[in-house]
Scaffold this active site. Sequence first.
Site, mmCIF file in Angstrom:
data_model
loop_
_atom_site.group_PDB
_atom_site.id
_atom_site.type_symbol
_atom_site.label_atom_id
_atom_site.label_comp_id
_atom_site.label_asym_id
_atom_site.label_seq_id
_atom_site.Cartn_x
_atom_site.Cartn_y
_atom_site.Cartn_z
ATOM 1 C CB CYS A 1 -0.956 -0.008 1.190
ATOM 2 S SG CYS A 1 -2.264 -1.210 0.950
HETATM 3 N N1 NAD Z 1 -3.581 -5.003 1.557
HETATM 4 C C1 NAD Z 1 -3.885 -3.956 2.308
HETATM 5 O O1 NAD Z 1 -3.374 -3.791 3.417
HETATM 6 C C2 NAD Z 1 -4.888 -2.926 1.812
HETATM 7 C C3 NAD Z 1 -5.433 -2.029 2.737
HETATM 8 C C4 NAD Z 1 -6.347 -1.088 2.281
HETATM 9 C C5 NAD Z 1 -6.654 -1.015 0.928
HETATM 10 N N2 NAD Z 1 -6.078 -1.866 0.063
HETATM 11 C C6 NAD Z 1 -6.449 -1.759 -1.359
HETATM 12 O O2 NAD Z 1 -7.454 -2.725 -1.621
HETATM 13 C C7 NAD Z 1 -7.279 -3.275 -2.937
HETATM 14 C C8 NAD Z 1 -7.055 -4.770 -2.835
HETATM 15 O O3 NAD Z 1 -5.882 -4.965 -2.080
HETATM 16 P P1 NAD Z 1 -5.453 -6.416 -1.549
HETATM 17 O O4 NAD Z 1 -4.166 -6.262 -0.852
HETATM 18 O O5 NAD Z 1 -6.609 -7.029 -0.879
HETATM 19 O O6 NAD Z 1 -5.230 -7.066 -2.975
HETATM 20 P P2 NAD Z 1 -4.560 -8.413 -3.413
HETATM 21 O O7 NAD Z 1 -3.588 -8.050 -4.446
HETATM 22 O O8 NAD Z 1 -4.139 -9.212 -2.218
HETATM 23 O O9 NAD Z 1 -5.820 -9.148 -4.072
HETATM 24 C C9 NAD Z 1 -6.583 -8.619 -5.103
HETATM 25 C C10 NAD Z 1 -7.277 -9.779 -5.756
HETATM 26 O O10 NAD Z 1 -8.134 -9.325 -6.803
HETATM 27 C C11 NAD Z 1 -8.199 -10.380 -7.758
HETATM 28 N N3 NAD Z 1 -8.876 -9.914 -8.990
HETATM 29 C C12 NAD Z 1 -8.385 -9.138 -9.954
HETATM 30 N N4 NAD Z 1 -9.344 -8.907 -10.907
HETATM 31 C C13 NAD Z 1 -10.445 -9.564 -10.516
HETATM 32 C C14 NAD Z 1 -11.774 -9.701 -11.039
HETATM 33 N N5 NAD Z 1 -12.121 -9.116 -12.193
HETATM 34 N N6 NAD Z 1 -12.666 -10.438 -10.359
HETATM 35 C C15 NAD Z 1 -12.335 -11.021 -9.211
HETATM 36 N N7 NAD Z 1 -11.089 -10.947 -8.644
HETATM 37 C C16 NAD Z 1 -10.148 -10.219 -9.295
HETATM 38 C C17 NAD Z 1 -6.753 -10.770 -7.889
HETATM 39 O O11 NAD Z 1 -6.639 -12.048 -8.472
HETATM 40 C C18 NAD Z 1 -6.329 -10.770 -6.403
HETATM 41 O O12 NAD Z 1 -6.518 -12.025 -5.818
HETATM 42 C C19 NAD Z 1 -6.119 -2.515 -3.554
HETATM 43 O O13 NAD Z 1 -6.628 -1.416 -4.239
HETATM 44 C C20 NAD Z 1 -5.330 -2.052 -2.335
HETATM 45 O O14 NAD Z 1 -4.589 -0.885 -2.608
HETATM 46 C C21 NAD Z 1 -5.217 -2.842 0.467
#
Ligand code: NAD
Length: 446
Positions: A275
């Site tokens: 992030c």
């Molecule tokens: N990880 C964190 O600590 C955190 C905290 C707050 C916000 N975020 C934000 O939240 C979002 C997700 O982060 P994350 O860490 O959970 O992501 P991640 O990378 O762990 O997982 C995202 C998932 O989305 C899937 N995906 C992509 N396209 C798809 C579709 N069309 N249909 C279904 N699944 C699909 C990918 O295969 C992946 O498994 C990002 O924008 C991130 O910046 C993350």
Amino acid sequence: MRKSNISVLGIGYVGLCTAVAFASRGYNVIASTHDAEKAAKINKGLPPFHEPNLQNLLKEAIDSGNLKCLVDETEKAVVQTDLTFNAVGTPSRADGSIDLHFIETSSHDIGKALRQKSAYHVVVIKSTVVPGTTQDLVKPLLEKESKKKCGTDFGLCMSPEFLRQGSAFEDTIHTDRIVIGEHDKRSGDTLENLYRDFYGKDMPPMIRTTLATAELIKYASNAMLATKISFINTIANVCEKIPGADVKVVAAAMGLDKRIGPLFLNAGLGYGGSCFPKDVKALIACSRTLGYTPELLESVENVNRAQPLRAVEFCKQQLGSLEGKKIAILGLAFKPDTDDMREARVIPIIIQLLKDGAEITAYDPVAKPTAKTIFNSKIHYATSALECIKNADCAIIVTEWPEFQELTPEDYARNMKQPIVIDGRRIYDPEEYSKELRFTAVGLGK
Ligand SMILES: NC(=O)c1ccc[n+]([C@@H]2O[C@H](COP(=O)([O-])OP(=O)(O)OC[C@H]3O[C@@H](n4cnc5c(N)ncnc54)[C@H](O)[C@@H]3O)[C@@H](O)[C@H]2O)c1
């Protein structure tokens, strides 16, 4: 009143914690992902990544039948539910700008599903997206694919997520605040009602605002935290030039000032993870596109890029040439309690040490499988901290896992070839560790 049925797209940290949280409170949740392997694990109640306290709750959610994960069936998931949280990944492009490819494809799929639905449905963007994305990219795609009108036929909100990996589930159910960016009042009311039903009497403070403001709140929050870290690392680097100065004491005293606060003033080797680096870079790129150069954020980023290499400098100060020297790396994950190594500060450290000819043995309680996908056989992997430091010329604390605090000065002195310890996360008392070790720590003036 009937509880809403919820679909969740993207089943990473944010999507899975959201899905498990709602399922654990009796909502019917359908998740959808492209990743069949991940879905199979989830449907067996096994989290696809290391996250404390998630396993039991996920298992309960699956066993209760409240949560199921589909593969590539976004349309089915949306059609069968009342509200969709979109939590797909939004990675960085090479130039630092945000890659909205997953947001685009998932919006197409949601739009197609909305075409088949007659009932009102609300789409909520949970992913971190740059200001303007929900209004200018998501809304037109949903309207085009659904042939329906946003605001009348379906609703649209942007509700950023603030969880921290390592305490992701706890943060999901006990968040400091709820932000609802709304396209229109009915969309916002629907999401607010869902959150009120979910949190009950523990409803956190809530801000309702525009879509763009909600998008910016997320970036501004992460940029502020990253700024605090780069700020204290700058002070640490100054301290190192001043005999007798110690950044840890400086930070503790600063933190007592209520206007500053004690959190995120831990000097170290910089911030990593999926992030902060991505979001700071995206905010810089987005601002530049808008005709503004955010110099402060560029400096935050520059300090963070240079900071891990302080560890290599310390090594060279102690050992001279690193050619053939055995370096023990304690900690690979970007922070404790996760196996995530995205943008982990250890990566530039190891790359530089290898370039300088060092031989590396690393240990991390959970991130070894992730590290193997990055470094393969270029480094050795130990199965314990003690094994890692055995016969080493120098040990570097890169991640502040609690178990490293249990290593005593005697453990280092007895096991290492040379008792040189570099505390990159300030986990040790310098006075105690300096007695029988050649001890260096970030932000400690000699
Ligand atoms: N990880 C964190 O600590 C955190 C905290 C707050 C916000 N975020 C934000 O939240 C979002 C997700 O982060 P994350 O860490 O959970 O992501 P991640 O990378 O762990 O997982 C995202 C998932 O989305 C899937 N995906 C992509 N396209 C798809 C579709 N069309 N249909 C279904 N699944 C699909 C990918 O295969 C992946 O498994 C990002 O924008 C991130 O910046 C993350």
